[in-house]
Design a protein around this motif. Sequence first.
Motif, short mmCIF file in Angstrom:
data_model
loop_
_atom_site.label_atom_id
_atom_site.label_comp_id
_atom_site.label_asym_id
_atom_site.label_seq_id
_atom_site.Cartn_x
_atom_site.Cartn_y
_atom_site.Cartn_z
N TRP A 49 39.46 29.18 -17.41
CA TRP A 49 37.85 29.03 -17.94
C TRP A 49 37.21 30.22 -18.20
O TRP A 49 36.19 30.49 -18.97
CB TRP A 49 37.11 28.10 -17.08
N LEU A 50 37.10 31.42 -17.13
CA LEU A 50 36.36 32.35 -17.30
C LEU A 50 36.80 33.46 -18.44
O LEU A 50 36.32 34.45 -18.69
CB LEU A 50 36.40 33.22 -15.93
N THR A 51 38.25 33.19 -18.74
CA THR A 51 38.73 34.13 -19.88
C THR A 51 38.55 33.18 -21.51
O THR A 51 38.20 34.17 -22.28
CB THR A 51 40.18 34.02 -19.59
N LEU A 52 38.66 31.98 -21.39
CA LEU A 52 38.80 31.39 -22.74
C LEU A 52 37.29 31.24 -23.07
O LEU A 52 37.14 31.29 -24.44
CB LEU A 52 39.49 30.01 -22.53
N VAL A 53 36.30 30.97 -22.46
CA VAL A 53 35.03 30.85 -22.75
C VAL A 53 34.71 32.07 -23.47
O VAL A 53 33.93 32.16 -24.79
CB VAL A 53 34.09 30.15 -21.78
N PRO A 54 34.57 33.27 -22.72
CA PRO A 54 34.05 34.55 -23.42
C PRO A 54 35.03 34.91 -24.33
O PRO A 54 34.47 35.55 -25.54
CB PRO A 54 34.13 35.46 -22.39
N LEU A 55 36.48 34.52 -24.51
CA LEU A 55 37.20 34.77 -25.72
C LEU A 55 36.59 34.11 -26.85
O LEU A 55 36.70 34.84 -28.12
CB LEU A 55 38.56 34.54 -25.48
N PHE A 56 36.05 33.03 -26.91
CA PHE A 56 35.77 32.36 -28.04
C PHE A 56 34.47 32.79 -28.50
O PHE A 56 34.24 33.17 -29.77
CB PHE A 56 35.51 30.67 -27.66
N PHE A 57 33.45 33.04 -27.82
CA PHE A 57 32.16 33.66 -28.07
C PHE A 57 32.35 35.10 -28.65
O PHE A 57 31.56 35.65 -29.59
CB PHE A 57 31.26 33.56 -27.05
N ALA A 58 33.16 35.73 -28.09
CA ALA A 58 33.25 37.20 -28.13
C ALA A 58 34.07 37.63 -29.52
O ALA A 58 33.66 38.18 -30.43
CB ALA A 58 34.36 38.01 -27.15
N THR A 59 35.30 36.49 -29.98
CA THR A 59 35.74 36.51 -30.97
C THR A 59 35.04 36.17 -32.30
O THR A 59 34.74 36.74 -33.46
CB THR A 59 36.91 35.62 -31.06
N ALA A 60 33.87 35.13 -32.03
CA ALA A 60 32.85 34.78 -33.00
C ALA A 60 31.96 35.79 -33.32
O ALA A 60 31.59 35.82 -34.55
CB ALA A 60 32.36 33.50 -32.61
N LEU A 61 31.65 36.46 -32.33
CA LEU A 61 30.50 37.64 -32.39
C LEU A 61 31.10 38.54 -33.27
O LEU A 61 30.52 39.25 -34.37
CB LEU A 61 30.08 38.14 -31.28
N VAL A 62 32.42 39.03 -32.87
CA VAL A 62 32.98 40.26 -33.67
C VAL A 62 33.36 39.78 -34.99
O VAL A 62 33.18 40.51 -35.90
CB VAL A 62 34.23 40.61 -32.91
N TRP A 63 33.97 38.44 -35.09
CA TRP A 63 34.11 38.07 -36.64
C TRP A 63 32.80 37.90 -37.36
O TRP A 63 32.76 38.62 -38.64
CB TRP A 63 34.72 36.60 -36.62
N SER A 64 31.81 37.72 -37.00
CA SER A 64 30.33 37.70 -37.62
C SER A 64 30.08 39.08 -37.90
O SER A 64 29.48 39.21 -39.27
CB SER A 64 29.40 36.79 -37.07
N LEU A 65 30.14 39.84 -37.02
CA LEU A 65 29.70 41.41 -37.37
C LEU A 65 30.52 42.12 -38.37
O LEU A 65 30.24 42.87 -39.23
CB LEU A 65 29.59 42.05 -36.10
#
Length: 217
Positions: A49-65
């Motif tokens: 849970w501590l890995t998949l949740v930040p993975l989703f948000f970090a990926t979305a942030l990097v993709w948008s940037l």
Amino acid sequence: MNPTLKLALVLIIALEISFTQVWTVNVVLLVVCFILMIAYRVKLKRLLWLTLVPLFFATALVWSLSLQGSASTHFLIVIFTRMFVYVYMGGVFTQTTEPLMLTRSLEQNAKLPSKFAYGFLAAFNLMPKIRTEVATIRAAALMRGQVLHVWSPQLYFKVILVAMNWSDQLASAMASHGFVEGAPRTHAVTVPLPKWNWWVCGMSLVAVQLGLFWGLP
């Protein structure tokens, strides 16, 4: 490690990496936090849970940037790893620190006033009751034909009123048990602050400073 020192160490490191762009230090911190959680036998479900949740948000942030085209690859890596560091350090702290021990340490070691320390502990212990109260309020609203969503101000207003009533009851209960604000207190359990804790905290901060200002990528 002493809970107060552990909290201070986590906050200082989190503040420092917020204003620096050294992704190698972020990766090292990730590995250290992961090893600590494995050493303290954090449940696999919690670790995922501590890995998949930040993975989703970090990926979305990097993709948008990256779509904007103005961010460099180095900056994207820093942002990606930084989000993981925040979550992992918070996970290490919460999974290895008991709220009661943290409260006692803040009162004894950090000299936090007793009313704030016990207020923090009361708020933490009331969380399950607050969830139950929210479910009750929503169910009562449904019986009247009203649907209270998570973003409904009426839901939060009613919960705040209930919490204010609980705070008065809690204050009366503490006073009836002999709690006097500002009076000298003894402690049933003393939280130690050994010297090796200071050494570990200091060496950890020195290691982070060397990594941040050594010229690493």
